[in-house]
Scaffold this motif. Structure first.
Motif, PDB file in Angstrom:
ATOM      1  N   ILE A   1       0.854  -1.194   0.000  1.00 48.24           N
ATOM      2  CA  ILE A   1       0.000   0.000   0.000  1.00 48.24           C
ATOM      3  C   ILE A   1       0.886   1.238   0.000  1.00 48.24           C
ATOM      4  O   ILE A   1       1.768   1.377   0.850  1.00 48.24           O
ATOM      5  N   TYR A   2       0.659   2.134  -0.937  1.00 44.04           N
ATOM      6  CA  TYR A   2       1.479   3.344  -1.011  1.00 44.04           C
ATOM      7  C   TYR A   2       0.645   4.497  -1.554  1.00 44.04           C
ATOM      8  O   TYR A   2      -0.407   4.305  -2.182  1.00 44.04           O
ATOM      9  N   LEU A   3       1.133   5.703  -1.301  1.00 45.12           N
ATOM     10  CA  LEU A   3       0.462   6.919  -1.741  1.00 45.12           C
ATOM     11  C   LEU A   3       1.066   7.331  -3.081  1.00 45.12           C
ATOM     12  O   LEU A   3       2.206   7.798  -3.144  1.00 45.12           O
ATOM     13  N   ALA A   4       0.312   7.165  -4.160  1.00 44.21           N
ATOM     14  CA  ALA A   4       0.814   7.407  -5.511  1.00 44.21           C
ATOM     15  C   ALA A   4       0.407   8.784  -5.995  1.00 44.21           C
ATOM     16  O   ALA A   4      -0.727   9.232  -5.791  1.00 44.21           O
ATOM     17  N   ASP A   5       1.328   9.461  -6.638  1.00 41.39           N
ATOM     18  CA  ASP A   5       1.034  10.744  -7.272  1.00 41.39           C
ATOM     19  C   ASP A   5       0.420  10.460  -8.641  1.00 41.39           C
ATOM     20  O   ASP A   5       1.045   9.840  -9.495  1.00 41.39           O
ATOM     21  N   THR A   6      -0.804  10.905  -8.843  1.00 40.28           N
ATOM     22  CA  THR A   6      -1.502  10.600 -10.089  1.00 40.28           C
ATOM     23  C   THR A   6      -1.047  11.465 -11.256  1.00 40.28           C
ATOM     24  O   THR A   6      -1.364  11.173 -12.406  1.00 40.28           O
ATOM     25  N   GLY A   7      -0.339  12.555 -10.967  1.00 46.69           N
ATOM     26  CA  GLY A   7       0.034  13.490 -12.020  1.00 46.69           C
ATOM     27  C   GLY A   7      -1.067  14.485 -12.343  1.00 46.69           C
ATOM     28  O   GLY A   7      -0.863  15.392 -13.161  1.00 46.69           O
ATOM     29  N   LEU A   8      -2.240  14.340 -11.710  1.00 44.80           N
ATOM     30  CA  LEU A   8      -3.349  15.270 -11.923  1.00 44.80           C
ATOM     31  C   LEU A   8      -3.309  16.385 -10.871  1.00 44.80           C
ATOM     32  O   LEU A   8      -2.758  16.204  -9.778  1.00 44.80           O
ATOM     33  N   VAL A   9      -3.887  17.522 -11.210  1.00 46.77           N
ATOM     34  CA  VAL A   9      -3.946  18.674 -10.312  1.00 46.77           C
ATOM     35  C   VAL A   9      -5.397  19.099 -10.169  1.00 46.77           C
ATOM     36  O   VAL A   9      -6.113  19.237 -11.162  1.00 46.77           O
TER      37      VAL A   9
ATOM     38  N   ARG B   1      27.807  10.893   6.259  1.00 41.32           N
ATOM     39  CA  ARG B   1      27.608  11.337   4.885  1.00 41.32           C
ATOM     40  C   ARG B   1      26.337  10.717   4.336  1.00 41.32           C
ATOM     41  O   ARG B   1      26.210   9.497   4.240  1.00 41.32           O
ATOM     42  N   TYR B   2      25.363  11.578   3.995  1.00 43.07           N
ATOM     43  CA  TYR B   2      24.124  11.156   3.351  1.00 43.07           C
ATOM     44  C   TYR B   2      24.303  11.318   1.848  1.00 43.07           C
ATOM     45  O   TYR B   2      24.601  12.415   1.362  1.00 43.07           O
ATOM     46  N   ALA B   3      24.129  10.236   1.122  1.00 41.46           N
ATOM     47  CA  ALA B   3      24.352  10.266  -0.322  1.00 41.46           C
ATOM     48  C   ALA B   3      23.215  10.982  -1.041  1.00 41.46           C
ATOM     49  O   ALA B   3      22.106  11.127  -0.504  1.00 41.46           O
ATOM     50  N   GLU B   4      23.496  11.425  -2.231  1.00 41.73           N
ATOM     51  CA  GLU B   4      22.436  11.968  -3.077  1.00 41.73           C
ATOM     52  C   GLU B   4      21.396  10.887  -3.334  1.00 41.73           C
ATOM     53  O   GLU B   4      21.737   9.723  -3.572  1.00 41.73           O
ATOM     54  N   GLN B   5      20.141  11.258  -3.255  1.00 39.95           N
ATOM     55  CA  GLN B   5      19.067  10.310  -3.566  1.00 39.95           C
ATOM     56  C   GLN B   5      18.489  10.660  -4.938  1.00 39.95           C
ATOM     57  O   GLN B   5      17.721  11.599  -5.082  1.00 39.95           O
ATOM     58  N   ASP B   6      18.946   9.927  -5.940  1.00 39.83           N
ATOM     59  CA  ASP B   6      18.457  10.171  -7.296  1.00 39.83           C
ATOM     60  C   ASP B   6      17.616   9.015  -7.819  1.00 39.83           C
ATOM     61  O   ASP B   6      17.178   9.032  -8.970  1.00 39.83           O
ATOM     62  N   ARG B   7      17.374   8.017  -6.984  1.00 44.24           N
ATOM     63  CA  ARG B   7      16.469   6.917  -7.350  1.00 44.24           C
ATOM     64  C   ARG B   7      15.075   7.308  -6.863  1.00 44.24           C
ATOM     65  O   ARG B   7      14.655   6.916  -5.772  1.00 44.24           O
ATOM     66  N   VAL B   8      14.414   8.110  -7.643  1.00 45.01           N
ATOM     67  CA  VAL B   8      13.173   8.742  -7.205  1.00 45.01           C
ATOM     68  C   VAL B   8      11.985   8.187  -7.982  1.00 45.01           C
ATOM     69  O   VAL B   8      12.118   7.622  -9.071  1.00 45.01           O
ATOM     70  N   ALA B   9      10.806   8.409  -7.396  1.00 45.28           N
ATOM     71  CA  ALA B   9       9.560   7.966  -8.015  1.00 45.28           C
ATOM     72  C   ALA B   9       9.084   8.997  -9.027  1.00 45.28           C
ATOM     73  O   ALA B   9       9.656  10.082  -9.173  1.00 45.28           O
ATOM     74  N   ALA B  10       8.039   8.632  -9.754  1.00 44.71           N
ATOM     75  CA  ALA B  10       7.439   9.571 -10.701  1.00 44.71           C
ATOM     76  C   ALA B  10       6.968  10.819  -9.962  1.00 44.71           C
ATOM     77  O   ALA B  10       6.421  10.734  -8.856  1.00 44.71           O
ATOM     78  N   HIS B  11       7.209  11.994 -10.564  1.00 43.27           N
ATOM     79  CA  HIS B  11       6.811  13.295 -10.015  1.00 43.27           C
ATOM     80  C   HIS B  11       7.553  13.637  -8.726  1.00 43.27           C
ATOM     81  O   HIS B  11       7.098  14.477  -7.951  1.00 43.27           O
TER      82      HIS B  11
END
Length: 730
Positions: free
Chosen positions: A540-548, A654-664
């Protein structure tokens, strides 16, 4: 909502009946307690979360423990910040007033926060701007169970659990007739002023034991390096940095008061005790973290309205108040059972969001939870414990921005956990079944009431091929029932600046975990490492629909298969013990990757009200790709020194760059946080002690934005800070 009173009496009567049998005991148990400031071998500390007495090193499941001077150095204004330097553990961030533990990439409803085995009774899982109602400054010991802890704490611990031991209901006589501690501190980064006191004592008869604690904290707005808004956000809005606004994060103050009183009767074979506590906190939401449906229309009100709208987001503050009553009892030597422990807590919690001087939204959460643990005598070679847990939660949200409807949730669980030795092998097995129900207000409009059955199994193996080497292997099948907010959210969620929609038809999510770990200890060297893989069905996750809609993004609670892969390691070396002092070096690191299984996208349809009309919207949700707001990988180190009355440490993470990101979702830059601690301790006559300390944080004054935060573009972490204080032990 109709309230059922009978279930509230049942667990109370159960605990009373079990505990009253201890009152005939004539002599107090002789339990030696340890001064809070003493150095402690953390691997040798008994883990209270497990009904079977075992140390952190003896357990087959991964656990981290903070106590003693290590806990003193780590204590912060939030529980998440206190534990965030443990391998595999980070913190959420919604300003300095809110920080919830993130365990191996899991947070929210998947990480259970408990007070010595019972839920905290707050609503920190409902929204990311709600704080945990447990004060880490008053803790004796904090335990972090990594991996599914559903066997012990139910469906809400599918990702892990954090157990805070505070001793507010005494279970044993004190070492001295009266003992305690007090602390005063002041900080530079936020004008912090914190004071706390704790007293524990035993009557002359040796049977009556009491506990008292109190804490007051005040902090102002935090200092930050540079601007509150990120460079990307200002460029996106076409803004130019204003030097006059740099260096401070507006509306980031915190005011906290906490206190407790407990008393117990302790006998030779057990105890019975009661405690009452309160927790009150007021904190600001920085960076305009709350948005409102009327934003964007300030042009109609002219320049004055524009100024109000600009200030409105930074003028939101939270007032939370919790009152808690606990009853705990224990009895030993019961024939077929070695021990019995019963505990019950009634919590009344109110969370009010103020917009300026006006009340915006009010959340009320009244809960009752009871827990019974029976440790049985060895059976067919197995040492084991039976447990029964029952909980009821009555949740109500009132206000224009109450995005979650009122609900009544009930849960009952039965579990068994056992272990036995087979030559060089230690086996651990466990099983639990829970039945839960969620009744929602206005079910016709929002969605149907739901019933869920969840079943979890666990198997662990510990092998000691040689004395210094321990190899651990674990398998789990854990299930979690959807929460009320995941099922029934339906409106503007101001904290996440989104229109949040639940899905009433969500199914139970199932996690299958495999983990391999190794621990090596030889002389001055100690090292451990583990790798794990978790396969989620119906995650279960909160998905960004891309709609506004209404100028905010639309997000939908949905399900999909997911995979979590991670690793963590820690090593320490006591490399010198001579005239120059004792020197220790510690290094650690962790990484987690989380993806949705499959590829491509799928279309979902949902309805919402738009300008007074219901309309159906269709959005494309990803079936693959990264999950949002996953904690970045880290590597850290710490050098510790101790000589006589002095101790000091210097560390960096050291916190690495987080570039493995989800849509939007936007990537987040990496950063390095450097800290240092110095303390001088002296023992006085009669076993009393005094300690003066100086702690420094973010000494490089680096701009740091947490990828796990919804406010990462609006509110960075605090800048360089120095805390000076004194502790007294008596």
């Amino acid at each position: 909502m109709k309230r059922s009173r009978l279930p509230h009496r049942l667990p109370l009567a159960m605990a009373l009946a079990m505990g009253l049998s201890t009152l005939h005991a004539a002599e107090p148990s002789q339990v030696q307690t340890q001064h809070d400031h003493d150095a402690v071998d953390l691997d040798a500390v008994v883990v209270r979360a497990n009904p079977l007495a075992a140390t952190a090193e003896d357990l087959t499941r991964p656990v981290e423990v903070l106590t003693g001077e290590r806990l003193d150095e780590a204590k912060a204004s939030s529980l998440g910040e206190t534990v965030n330097k443990l391998p595999g553990v980070q913190s959420s961030y919604f300003g300095p007033g809110v920080g919830r533990p993130i365990v191996r990439g899991f947070d929210g409803a998947r990480v259970q926060v408990v007070s010595d085995g019972l839920g905290s009774g707050d609503v920190s899982t409902v929204s990311v701007d709600h704080a945990v109602s447990i004060e880490p400054f008053l803790a004796d010991q904090i335990e972090v169970l990594k991996g599914p802890a559903t066997l012990l704490f139910g469906s809400g611990a599918i990702g892990g659990a954090v157990n805070v031991i505070d001793g507010r209901v005494p279970e044993a006589v004190t070492e001295q007739p009266l003992q305690g501690r007090a602390e005063l501190r002041t900080g530079s980064v936020n004008d912090e002023k914190t004071g706390m006191v704790r007293l524990d004592g035993t009557s002359a008869s040796g049977n009556l034991v009491f506990h008292f604690d109190a804490l007051h904290r005040e902090t102002g707005d935090i200092d930050i390096p540079g601007q509150a808004e990120s460079a990307w956000l200002m460029a996106e809005h076409g803004e130019t940095p204003d030097p006059a606004e740099a260096g401070r994060l507006p509306n980031s103050f915190v005011r906290t008061d906490s206190g407790a009183l407990g008393v117990s009767w302790v006998g030779e074979r057990g105890f019975i005790g009661v405690g009452y506590s309160l927790f009150n906190s007021r904190y600001g939401i920085p960076g305009g973290g709350h948005v409102h449906e009327e934003e964007g229309h300030e042009e109609e009100a002219g320049h004055e309205g524009e100024e109000e709208a600009d200030a409105h987001g930074s003028d939101v503050r939270i007032a939370m108040d919790q009152r808690r009553t606990e009853l705990r009892a224990g009895l030993d030597d019961l024939g077929a059972f070695q021990s019995l422990r019963a505990k019950v807590a009634r919590t009344e919690y109110t969370h009010t969001e103020y917009e300026g001087d006006a009340v915006g939204t009010v959340f009320d959460n009244d809960s009752t939870e009871a827990r019974l643990e029976l440790v049985h005598q060895p059976l067919a070679g197995w040492n084991g414990a039976l447990g029964l847990q029952w909980a009821q939660r009555e949740f109500v949200a009132v206000g224009d921005e109450a995005f979650v409807p009122g609900s009544n949730s009930r849960d009952a669980g039965l579990f068994w956990i056992g272990q036995r030795d087979v030559g060089p092998l230690k086996l651990e097995l466990g099983a639990r079944h829970d039945r839960s129900r969620v009744d929602v207000d206005d079910a016709v409009a929002i969605g149907p009431d739901r019933d869920f059955d969840t079943t979890s199994f666990s198997a662990g193996l510990k092998w000691e091929p040689t004395d210094p080497v321990h190899v651990m292997f674990g398998l789990d099948r854990a299930q979690r029932a959807p929460s009320a907010e995941e099922l029934y959210s339906n409106g503007l969620h101001v904290a996440t600046a989104s229109l949040e929609l639940g899905t009433p038809t969500l199914d139970v999510e199932t996690a299958n975990r495999a983990e391999l770990g190794v621990h090596w200890h030889h002389g001055p060297f100690k090292a451990s490492a583990s790798v794990y893989h978790v396969r989620f069905d119906d995650y279960i996750y909160l998905a960004d629909t891309g709609l506004v809609e209404h100028e905010v993004p639309v997000r939908l609670w949905t399900q999909g298969d997911a995979r979590f892969n991670g690793a963590e390691a820690e090593a320490s070396w006591a490399f010198a013990d001579n005239a120059s002092g004792q020197w220790d070096l510690r290094v650690f690191g962790d990484v987690v990757r989380a993806k949705l299984a499959g590829s491509g996208t799928r279309e979902v349809a949902f309805t919402l009200e738009h300008e007074g009309e219901l309309e159906e919207l269709v959005a494309a949700l990803p079936q693959g790709g990264n999950l949002p707001r996953i904690a970045p990988s880290r590597v850290g180190g710490e050098l510790r020194w101790e000589l006589g009355q002095w101790r000091a440490s210097l560390g960096a993470v050291r916190y690495a760059e987080q570039d493995r990101v989800a849509a939007h979702e936007r990537p987040t830059d990496g950063y390095t946080l450097v800290d240092a601690h110095v303390a001088w301790h002296v023992d006085t006559a009669g076993g009393n002690g005094l300690e003066v300390f100086v702690d420094g944080s973010n000494l490089l004054d680096e701009e740091a934005r947490s990828h796990t935060s919804f406010l990462k573009e609006l509110a960075p972490l605090p800048g360089r800070g120095v805390v000076v204080g004194v502790r007294a032990f008596f």
